[in-house]
Design a protein around this motif. Structure first.
Motif, PDB file in Angstrom:
ATOM      1  N   GLY A 105       0.680  -1.171  -0.036  1.00  0.00           N
ATOM      2  CA  GLY A 105       0.098   0.422   0.283  1.00  0.00           C
ATOM      3  C   GLY A 105       1.049   1.537   0.128  1.00  0.00           C
ATOM      4  O   GLY A 105       0.774   2.010  -0.753  1.00  0.00           O
ATOM      5  N   THR A 106       1.928   1.230   0.820  1.00  0.00           N
ATOM      6  CA  THR A 106       2.546   2.643   0.840  1.00  0.00           C
ATOM      7  C   THR A 106       3.583   2.423  -0.614  1.00  0.00           C
ATOM      8  O   THR A 106       3.322   3.228  -0.836  1.00  0.00           O
ATOM      9  CB  THR A 106       3.596   2.047   1.859  1.00  0.00           C
ATOM     10  N   LEU A 107       4.161   1.823  -1.003  1.00  0.00           N
ATOM     11  CA  LEU A 107       4.529   1.653  -2.621  1.00  0.00           C
ATOM     12  C   LEU A 107       3.778   2.680  -3.255  1.00  0.00           C
ATOM     13  O   LEU A 107       4.148   3.148  -4.469  1.00  0.00           O
ATOM     14  CB  LEU A 107       5.181   0.218  -2.952  1.00  0.00           C
ATOM     15  N   PHE A 108       2.519   2.050  -3.110  1.00  0.00           N
ATOM     16  CA  PHE A 108       1.486   2.022  -4.821  1.00  0.00           C
ATOM     17  C   PHE A 108       1.205   4.022  -4.260  1.00  0.00           C
ATOM     18  O   PHE A 108       1.307   4.769  -5.199  1.00  0.00           O
ATOM     19  CB  PHE A 108       0.107   1.391  -4.043  1.00  0.00           C
ATOM     20  N   VAL A 109       0.746   4.150  -2.914  1.00  0.00           N
ATOM     21  CA  VAL A 109       0.629   5.401  -2.660  1.00  0.00           C
ATOM     22  C   VAL A 109       2.211   6.922  -2.976  1.00  0.00           C
ATOM     23  O   VAL A 109       1.783   7.659  -3.597  1.00  0.00           O
ATOM     24  CB  VAL A 109       0.588   5.744  -1.062  1.00  0.00           C
ATOM     25  N   ILE A 110       2.997   5.722  -2.409  1.00  0.00           N
ATOM     26  CA  ILE A 110       4.511   6.943  -2.901  1.00  0.00           C
ATOM     27  C   ILE A 110       4.436   6.969  -4.932  1.00  0.00           C
ATOM     28  O   ILE A 110       4.719   7.995  -4.749  1.00  0.00           O
ATOM     29  CB  ILE A 110       5.541   6.605  -1.755  1.00  0.00           C
ATOM     30  N   SER A 111       4.636   5.891  -4.603  1.00  0.00           N
ATOM     31  CA  SER A 111       5.046   6.041  -5.929  1.00  0.00           C
ATOM     32  C   SER A 111       3.372   6.644  -7.065  1.00  0.00           C
ATOM     33  O   SER A 111       3.658   7.299  -8.298  1.00  0.00           O
ATOM     34  CB  SER A 111       4.325   4.656  -6.812  1.00  0.00           C
ATOM     35  N   SER A 112       2.103   6.366  -6.708  1.00  0.00           N
ATOM     36  CA  SER A 112       1.441   7.452  -7.352  1.00  0.00           C
ATOM     37  C   SER A 112       1.861   9.184  -6.934  1.00  0.00           C
ATOM     38  O   SER A 112       1.740   9.514  -8.076  1.00  0.00           O
ATOM     39  CB  SER A 112      -0.016   7.802  -6.595  1.00  0.00           C
ATOM     40  N   PHE A 113       2.252   8.902  -6.110  1.00  0.00           N
ATOM     41  CA  PHE A 113       2.247  10.843  -5.950  1.00  0.00           C
ATOM     42  C   PHE A 113       3.603  11.519  -7.050  1.00  0.00           C
ATOM     43  O   PHE A 113       3.572  12.308  -7.508  1.00  0.00           O
ATOM     44  CB  PHE A 113       2.788  11.284  -4.531  1.00  0.00           C
ATOM     45  N   LEU A 114       4.909  10.191  -6.823  1.00  0.00           N
ATOM     46  CA  LEU A 114       5.944  10.660  -7.903  1.00  0.00           C
ATOM     47  C   LEU A 114       5.737  10.963  -9.126  1.00  0.00           C
ATOM     48  O   LEU A 114       5.752  11.211  -9.985  1.00  0.00           O
ATOM     49  CB  LEU A 114       7.097   9.566  -7.234  1.00  0.00           C
ATOM     50  N   ALA A 115       4.715  10.058  -9.744  1.00  0.00           N
ATOM     51  CA  ALA A 115       4.228   9.439 -11.270  1.00  0.00           C
ATOM     52  C   ALA A 115       2.727  11.110 -11.790  1.00  0.00           C
ATOM     53  O   ALA A 115       3.568  11.396 -12.232  1.00  0.00           O
ATOM     54  CB  ALA A 115       3.037   8.551 -11.519  1.00  0.00           C
ATOM     55  N   GLY A 120      -0.543  17.692  -9.188  1.00  0.00           N
ATOM     56  CA  GLY A 120      -1.675  15.862  -9.852  1.00  0.00           C
ATOM     57  C   GLY A 120      -2.197  14.758  -8.978  1.00  0.00           C
ATOM     58  O   GLY A 120      -3.816  15.018  -8.966  1.00  0.00           O
ATOM     59  N   THR A 121      -1.633  15.020  -7.795  1.00  0.00           N
ATOM     60  CA  THR A 121      -2.425  14.254  -6.416  1.00  0.00           C
ATOM     61  C   THR A 121      -2.796  15.010  -5.845  1.00  0.00           C
ATOM     62  O   THR A 121      -4.545  14.627  -6.161  1.00  0.00           O
ATOM     63  CB  THR A 121      -1.408  13.882  -5.724  1.00  0.00           C
ATOM     64  N   PHE A 122      -3.389  16.437  -5.708  1.00  0.00           N
ATOM     65  CA  PHE A 122      -4.046  17.386  -4.886  1.00  0.00           C
ATOM     66  C   PHE A 122      -4.847  17.791  -5.394  1.00  0.00           C
ATOM     67  O   PHE A 122      -5.558  19.438  -5.429  1.00  0.00           O
ATOM     68  CB  PHE A 122      -3.586  17.931  -3.999  1.00  0.00           C
ATOM     69  N   LEU A 123      -5.454  17.483  -6.907  1.00  0.00           N
ATOM     70  CA  LEU A 123      -7.290  17.933  -7.082  1.00  0.00           C
ATOM     71  C   LEU A 123      -6.599  19.621  -8.425  1.00  0.00           C
ATOM     72  O   LEU A 123      -6.975  20.125  -8.437  1.00  0.00           O
ATOM     73  CB  LEU A 123      -7.833  17.931  -6.557  1.00  0.00           C
ATOM     74  N   GLY A 124      -5.740  19.704  -8.271  1.00  0.00           N
ATOM     75  CA  GLY A 124      -4.926  20.365  -9.578  1.00  0.00           C
ATOM     76  C   GLY A 124      -6.129  20.660 -10.736  1.00  0.00           C
ATOM     77  O   GLY A 124      -6.316  21.707 -11.486  1.00  0.00           O
ATOM     78  N   ASP A 125      -6.171  19.435 -11.261  1.00  0.00           N
ATOM     79  CA  ASP A 125      -7.676  19.755 -12.134  1.00  0.00           C
ATOM     80  C   ASP A 125      -8.072  20.939 -12.150  1.00  0.00           C
ATOM     81  O   ASP A 125      -8.790  21.635 -12.751  1.00  0.00           O
ATOM     82  CB  ASP A 125      -7.891  18.338 -12.787  1.00  0.00           C
ATOM     83  N   PRO A 146      -4.935   4.110  -7.604  1.00  0.00           N
ATOM     84  CA  PRO A 146      -4.128   2.994  -6.857  1.00  0.00           C
ATOM     85  C   PRO A 146      -3.721   4.093  -5.823  1.00  0.00           C
ATOM     86  O   PRO A 146      -2.919   3.584  -4.632  1.00  0.00           O
ATOM     87  CB  PRO A 146      -2.651   3.428  -7.525  1.00  0.00           C
ATOM     88  N   MET A 147      -3.420   5.433  -5.538  1.00  0.00           N
ATOM     89  CA  MET A 147      -3.504   6.338  -3.866  1.00  0.00           C
ATOM     90  C   MET A 147      -4.449   5.862  -2.961  1.00  0.00           C
ATOM     91  O   MET A 147      -4.612   5.537  -2.228  1.00  0.00           O
ATOM     92  CB  MET A 147      -3.382   7.580  -4.788  1.00  0.00           C
ATOM     93  N   TYR A 148      -6.094   6.004  -3.804  1.00  0.00           N
ATOM     94  CA  TYR A 148      -7.346   4.776  -3.106  1.00  0.00           C
ATOM     95  C   TYR A 148      -6.831   4.178  -2.691  1.00  0.00           C
ATOM     96  O   TYR A 148      -7.206   3.643  -1.442  1.00  0.00           O
ATOM     97  CB  TYR A 148      -8.662   5.724  -3.837  1.00  0.00           C
ATOM     98  N   TRP A 149      -6.439   3.106  -3.348  1.00  0.00           N
ATOM     99  CA  TRP A 149      -6.347   1.682  -3.088  1.00  0.00           C
ATOM    100  C   TRP A 149      -5.189   1.593  -2.099  1.00  0.00           C
ATOM    101  O   TRP A 149      -5.008   0.597  -1.309  1.00  0.00           O
ATOM    102  CB  TRP A 149      -6.438   1.058  -4.151  1.00  0.00           C
ATOM    103  N   VAL A 154      -2.638   0.770   3.090  1.00  0.00           N
ATOM    104  CA  VAL A 154      -2.439   0.457   4.361  1.00  0.00           C
ATOM    105  C   VAL A 154      -3.048   0.324   5.554  1.00  0.00           C
ATOM    106  O   VAL A 154      -2.715  -0.114   6.808  1.00  0.00           O
ATOM    107  CB  VAL A 154      -1.783   2.474   3.943  1.00  0.00           C
ATOM    108  N   TYR A 155      -3.860   0.987   5.270  1.00  0.00           N
ATOM    109  CA  TYR A 155      -4.717   0.820   6.492  1.00  0.00           C
ATOM    110  C   TYR A 155      -5.516  -0.632   7.217  1.00  0.00           C
ATOM    111  O   TYR A 155      -5.545  -0.752   8.237  1.00  0.00           O
ATOM    112  CB  TYR A 155      -6.442   0.671   6.737  1.00  0.00           C
TER     113      TYR A 155
END
Length: 203
Positions: A105-115, A120-125, A146-149, A154-155
């Motif tokens: 889960g941590t890998l998905f969150v961090i890699s999503s943020f980096l991508a 892009g992560t925080f609703l810039g659109d 992947p950020m959500y899942w 993680v939880y």
């Protein structure tokens, strides 16, 4: 569904416990908050005017979302600590399985943020800060949102590591809240990019 197993799991959870209720409220509130605020910004550009630019406004909203997520994680942890453990999960193999889920889960969150980057992560659109193209690299090549899942995993990992029935139930609430958020956000974000494409073609 094994009704007996579900009933046994729920027998360990006091849904009237104040810490549990606080965790549920935080879990439900967070995606509601950022969707309402982001749509309001998209419609009015009020935050962009207040902070002087769309990028500054997006960074401020992102900081608030991060703080709210810290509060949510704290409430989640307190809810697990206040309720009993499940004997069947209180062992070494379950702990390491939970640790593995947490790591994924941590890998998905961090890699999503980096991508995606911060905006892009925080609703810039919604602030008019649009990406040039849809991100298809890892982890988006494996799963949508992947950020959500990743956050859900993680939880889940924490719940298994702590042998917490309350944590498992709260993880289900996290998954439901993110599912609703995806249904709410997806079509709106797609419409933003459709409008962008129409604008490009009309030039």
């Amino acid at each position: 569904v094994d009704v007996t197993a579900m009933a046994r799991l729920l027998s360990y959870v006091d849904v009237t416990d104040s810490a549990f209720i606080a965790a549920v409220l935080c879990i439900a509130f967070n995606p509601l908050f950022w969707n309402v605020v982001a749509r309001w910004e998209h419609k009015t550009r009020a935050l962009s005017r207040v902070f002087g630019s769309p990028r500054a406004a997006c960074y401020c909203l992102g900081a608030v979302i991060l703080m709210l997520n810290c509060v949510r994680s704290h409430c989640f942890t307190e809810a697990m600590k206040s309720q009993p453990k499940l004997e069947g999960l209180d062992c070494h193999w379950a702990y390491y399985m939970g640790l593995a889920i947490l790591a994924v889960g941590t890998l998905f969150v961090i890699s999503s943020f980096l991508a995606l980057g911060f905006t892009g992560t925080f609703l810039g659109d919604y602030f008019g800060i649009l990406m040039e193209a849809k991100v298809t690299s890892f982890p988006f090549s494996i799963v949508d949102n992947p950020m959500y899942w990743g956050s859900t995993a993680v939880y889940l990992g924490l719940s298994v590591m702590h042998a917490s029935p309350a944590g498992l139930l709260l993880t289900a609430v996290v998954a439901i809240s993110y599912t609703v958020a995806v249904l709410y956000e997806g079509p709106f974000t797609e419409e933003i990019y459709r409008q962008k494409q129409k604008g490009v073609k009309s030039k």
